[in-house]
Design a protein around this motif. Sequence first.
Motif, PDB file in Angstrom:
ATOM      1  N   PRO A 137      48.554 -13.421 113.077  1.00 32.43           N
ATOM      2  CA  PRO A 137      47.802 -13.885 111.895  1.00 32.43           C
ATOM      3  C   PRO A 137      47.349 -15.351 111.981  1.00 32.43           C
ATOM      4  O   PRO A 137      46.569 -15.801 111.172  1.00 32.43           O
ATOM      5  CB  PRO A 137      48.819 -13.714 110.762  1.00 32.43           C
ATOM      6  CG  PRO A 137      50.139 -13.954 111.440  1.00 32.43           C
ATOM      7  CD  PRO A 137      50.012 -13.373 112.817  1.00 32.43           C
ATOM      8  N   LYS A 138      47.848 -16.099 112.981  1.00 32.10           N
ATOM      9  CA  LYS A 138      47.476 -17.517 113.077  1.00 32.10           C
ATOM     10  C   LYS A 138      45.971 -17.675 113.241  1.00 32.10           C
ATOM     11  O   LYS A 138      45.372 -18.581 112.658  1.00 32.10           O
ATOM     12  CB  LYS A 138      48.196 -18.158 114.263  1.00 32.10           C
ATOM     13  CG  LYS A 138      47.898 -19.656 114.403  1.00 32.10           C
ATOM     14  CD  LYS A 138      48.640 -20.271 115.580  1.00 32.10           C
ATOM     15  CE  LYS A 138      48.315 -21.760 115.703  1.00 32.10           C
ATOM     16  NZ  LYS A 138      49.024 -22.389 116.858  1.00 32.10           N
ATOM     17  N   GLY A 139      45.351 -16.781 114.017  1.00 35.99           N
ATOM     18  CA  GLY A 139      43.917 -16.876 114.247  1.00 35.99           C
ATOM     19  C   GLY A 139      43.125 -16.751 112.963  1.00 35.99           C
ATOM     20  O   GLY A 139      42.131 -17.462 112.764  1.00 35.99           O
ATOM     21  N   TYR A 140      43.562 -15.853 112.076  1.00 34.32           N
ATOM     22  CA  TYR A 140      42.872 -15.677 110.801  1.00 34.32           C
ATOM     23  C   TYR A 140      42.913 -16.967 109.988  1.00 34.32           C
ATOM     24  O   TYR A 140      41.923 -17.369 109.373  1.00 34.32           O
ATOM     25  CB  TYR A 140      43.509 -14.547 109.984  1.00 34.32           C
ATOM     26  CG  TYR A 140      43.370 -13.179 110.598  1.00 34.32           C
ATOM     27  CD1 TYR A 140      42.288 -12.861 111.421  1.00 34.32           C
ATOM     28  CD2 TYR A 140      44.327 -12.195 110.365  1.00 34.32           C
ATOM     29  CE1 TYR A 140      42.157 -11.601 111.989  1.00 34.32           C
ATOM     30  CE2 TYR A 140      44.205 -10.929 110.925  1.00 34.32           C
ATOM     31  CZ  TYR A 140      43.119 -10.636 111.738  1.00 34.32           C
ATOM     32  OH  TYR A 140      42.996  -9.400 112.294  1.00 34.32           O
ATOM     33  N   PHE A 141      44.100 -17.600 109.981  1.00 31.61           N
ATOM     34  CA  PHE A 141      44.251 -18.844 109.220  1.00 31.61           C
ATOM     35  C   PHE A 141      43.349 -19.942 109.775  1.00 31.61           C
ATOM     36  O   PHE A 141      42.722 -20.681 109.030  1.00 31.61           O
ATOM     37  CB  PHE A 141      45.705 -19.301 109.258  1.00 31.61           C
ATOM     38  CG  PHE A 141      45.908 -20.695 108.712  1.00 31.61           C
ATOM     39  CD1 PHE A 141      45.912 -20.924 107.338  1.00 31.61           C
ATOM     40  CD2 PHE A 141      46.066 -21.779 109.562  1.00 31.61           C
ATOM     41  CE1 PHE A 141      46.069 -22.210 106.824  1.00 31.61           C
ATOM     42  CE2 PHE A 141      46.229 -23.065 109.068  1.00 31.61           C
ATOM     43  CZ  PHE A 141      46.235 -23.272 107.693  1.00 31.61           C
ATOM     44  N   LEU A 142      43.276 -20.043 111.109  1.00 30.28           N
ATOM     45  CA  LEU A 142      42.464 -21.079 111.735  1.00 30.28           C
ATOM     46  C   LEU A 142      40.977 -20.888 111.435  1.00 30.28           C
ATOM     47  O   LEU A 142      40.260 -21.850 111.181  1.00 30.28           O
ATOM     48  CB  LEU A 142      42.704 -21.086 113.242  1.00 30.28           C
ATOM     49  CG  LEU A 142      44.092 -21.549 113.703  1.00 30.28           C
ATOM     50  CD1 LEU A 142      44.237 -21.378 115.202  1.00 30.28           C
ATOM     51  CD2 LEU A 142      44.349 -22.990 113.293  1.00 30.28           C
ATOM     52  N   VAL A 143      40.527 -19.628 111.471  1.00 26.73           N
ATOM     53  CA  VAL A 143      39.115 -19.349 111.161  1.00 26.73           C
ATOM     54  C   VAL A 143      38.829 -19.694 109.701  1.00 26.73           C
ATOM     55  O   VAL A 143      37.798 -20.301 109.382  1.00 26.73           O
ATOM     56  CB  VAL A 143      38.784 -17.865 111.430  1.00 26.73           C
ATOM     57  CG1 VAL A 143      37.383 -17.536 110.921  1.00 26.73           C
ATOM     58  CG2 VAL A 143      38.882 -17.559 112.917  1.00 26.73           C
ATOM     59  N   LEU A 144      39.740 -19.309 108.826  1.00 28.84           N
ATOM     60  CA  LEU A 144      39.566 -19.595 107.398  1.00 28.84           C
ATOM     61  C   LEU A 144      39.560 -21.100 107.146  1.00 28.84           C
ATOM     62  O   LEU A 144      38.744 -21.606 106.355  1.00 28.84           O
ATOM     63  CB  LEU A 144      40.684 -18.930 106.600  1.00 28.84           C
ATOM     64  CG  LEU A 144      40.514 -18.900 105.075  1.00 28.84           C
ATOM     65  CD1 LEU A 144      39.275 -18.095 104.697  1.00 28.84           C
ATOM     66  CD2 LEU A 144      41.748 -18.301 104.412  1.00 28.84           C
ATOM     67  N   ALA A 145      40.452 -21.828 107.822  1.00 29.48           N
ATOM     68  CA  ALA A 145      40.507 -23.283 107.665  1.00 29.48           C
ATOM     69  C   ALA A 145      39.220 -23.923 108.175  1.00 29.48           C
ATOM     70  O   ALA A 145      38.678 -24.847 107.552  1.00 29.48           O
ATOM     71  CB  ALA A 145      41.714 -23.844 108.409  1.00 29.48           C
ATOM     72  N   ASP A 146      38.734 -23.426 109.304  1.00 31.54           N
ATOM     73  CA  ASP A 146      37.485 -23.928 109.883  1.00 31.54           C
ATOM     74  C   ASP A 146      36.331 -23.741 108.902  1.00 31.54           C
ATOM     75  O   ASP A 146      35.521 -24.651 108.673  1.00 31.54           O
ATOM     76  CB  ASP A 146      37.200 -23.167 111.176  1.00 31.54           C
ATOM     77  CG  ASP A 146      36.645 -24.071 112.271  1.00 31.54           C
ATOM     78  OD1 ASP A 146      36.447 -25.269 112.001  1.00 31.54           O
ATOM     79  OD2 ASP A 146      36.412 -23.577 113.384  1.00 31.54           O
ATOM     80  N   ALA A 147      36.254 -22.542 108.319  1.00 36.42           N
ATOM     81  CA  ALA A 147      35.180 -22.227 107.370  1.00 36.42           C
ATOM     82  C   ALA A 147      35.314 -23.058 106.101  1.00 36.42           C
ATOM     83  O   ALA A 147      34.321 -23.552 105.543  1.00 36.42           O
ATOM     84  CB  ALA A 147      35.207 -20.741 107.031  1.00 36.42           C
ATOM     85  N   TYR A 148      36.550 -23.239 105.635  1.00 38.12           N
ATOM     86  CA  TYR A 148      36.812 -24.006 104.415  1.00 38.12           C
ATOM     87  C   TYR A 148      36.362 -25.455 104.573  1.00 38.12           C
ATOM     88  O   TYR A 148      35.728 -26.034 103.680  1.00 38.12           O
ATOM     89  CB  TYR A 148      38.301 -23.932 104.095  1.00 38.12           C
ATOM     90  CG  TYR A 148      38.749 -24.822 102.959  1.00 38.12           C
ATOM     91  CD1 TYR A 148      38.541 -24.460 101.634  1.00 38.12           C
ATOM     92  CD2 TYR A 148      39.390 -26.036 103.225  1.00 38.12           C
ATOM     93  CE1 TYR A 148      38.966 -25.278 100.590  1.00 38.12           C
ATOM     94  CE2 TYR A 148      39.818 -26.855 102.191  1.00 38.12           C
ATOM     95  CZ  TYR A 148      39.600 -26.470 100.883  1.00 38.12           C
ATOM     96  OH  TYR A 148      40.014 -27.285  99.853  1.00 38.12           O
ATOM     97  N   ILE A 149      36.691 -26.056 105.725  1.00 38.93           N
ATOM     98  CA  ILE A 149      36.292 -27.438 105.980  1.00 38.93           C
ATOM     99  C   ILE A 149      34.774 -27.555 106.063  1.00 38.93           C
ATOM    100  O   ILE A 149      34.174 -28.500 105.541  1.00 38.93           O
ATOM    101  CB  ILE A 149      36.936 -27.950 107.289  1.00 38.93           C
ATOM    102  CG1 ILE A 149      38.441 -28.089 107.101  1.00 38.93           C
ATOM    103  CG2 ILE A 149      36.338 -29.281 107.717  1.00 38.93           C
ATOM    104  CD1 ILE A 149      39.193 -28.426 108.368  1.00 38.93           C
TER     105      ILE A 149
END
Length: 220
Positions: free
Chosen positions: A133-145
Amino acid sequence: MNWAEAGFEVFGTKVLWTDLVGNVAALSTVLLAIRKSVWTWPVQLVGSVLLFITYANAHITGNALKQVMFGALAVYGWWRWQRGMQDGRELPVRPATSPERLALVGIMLAGTAAVAVLFFVTKLSWGALVPPPKGYFLVLADAYIFVGSAVATWAQGRALVDFWLIWIAVDLVGVPLAFSSGLVVSGAVYGVFFVLVLVGFFNWLKEYRSRTVLVPKEAM
């Protein structure tokens, strides 16, 4: 050696010149924004070019694309602030209205979800290559920023006090993401941003409140 990869070592950690100078420029834009100087926009444009090179080389696509967006919004903000400061006038800052705040929050939520899907499907975010699930969090964080930065910069161009609050929300995610990506300078600067953004928010809010108090007295 590629000039974009040139740098120096500090305690065993390589610091890229593009990362350092780009972040100094980015930090300067915050200081200039606190003072409501129109120079915040050309300085931001220069910083965006350098940080685009930094993030592109680090394969942080979301942040790299964010710098492209920053460049375009710098031109927009420059134009808006020059209009607001014509004939030597003081830049009129104000809080967002309730409908504007709802729109800003709605755009951030919907935009983050849409951009996260785009980043994941197209593999534009390096997080898409990391196992879940780490990849999902990183993509979401990238999009959020990416989305949060766009919304904050647009609100800054319109001289809305609330843009400082949006930057605080972005920094809370940007600091750990930068450090986990090995961009020490960016992570440290994000931390300094957080403090300066708080100062900027209270300065702009204080100015707006003092102006609303003085106007009725001057009209009497």
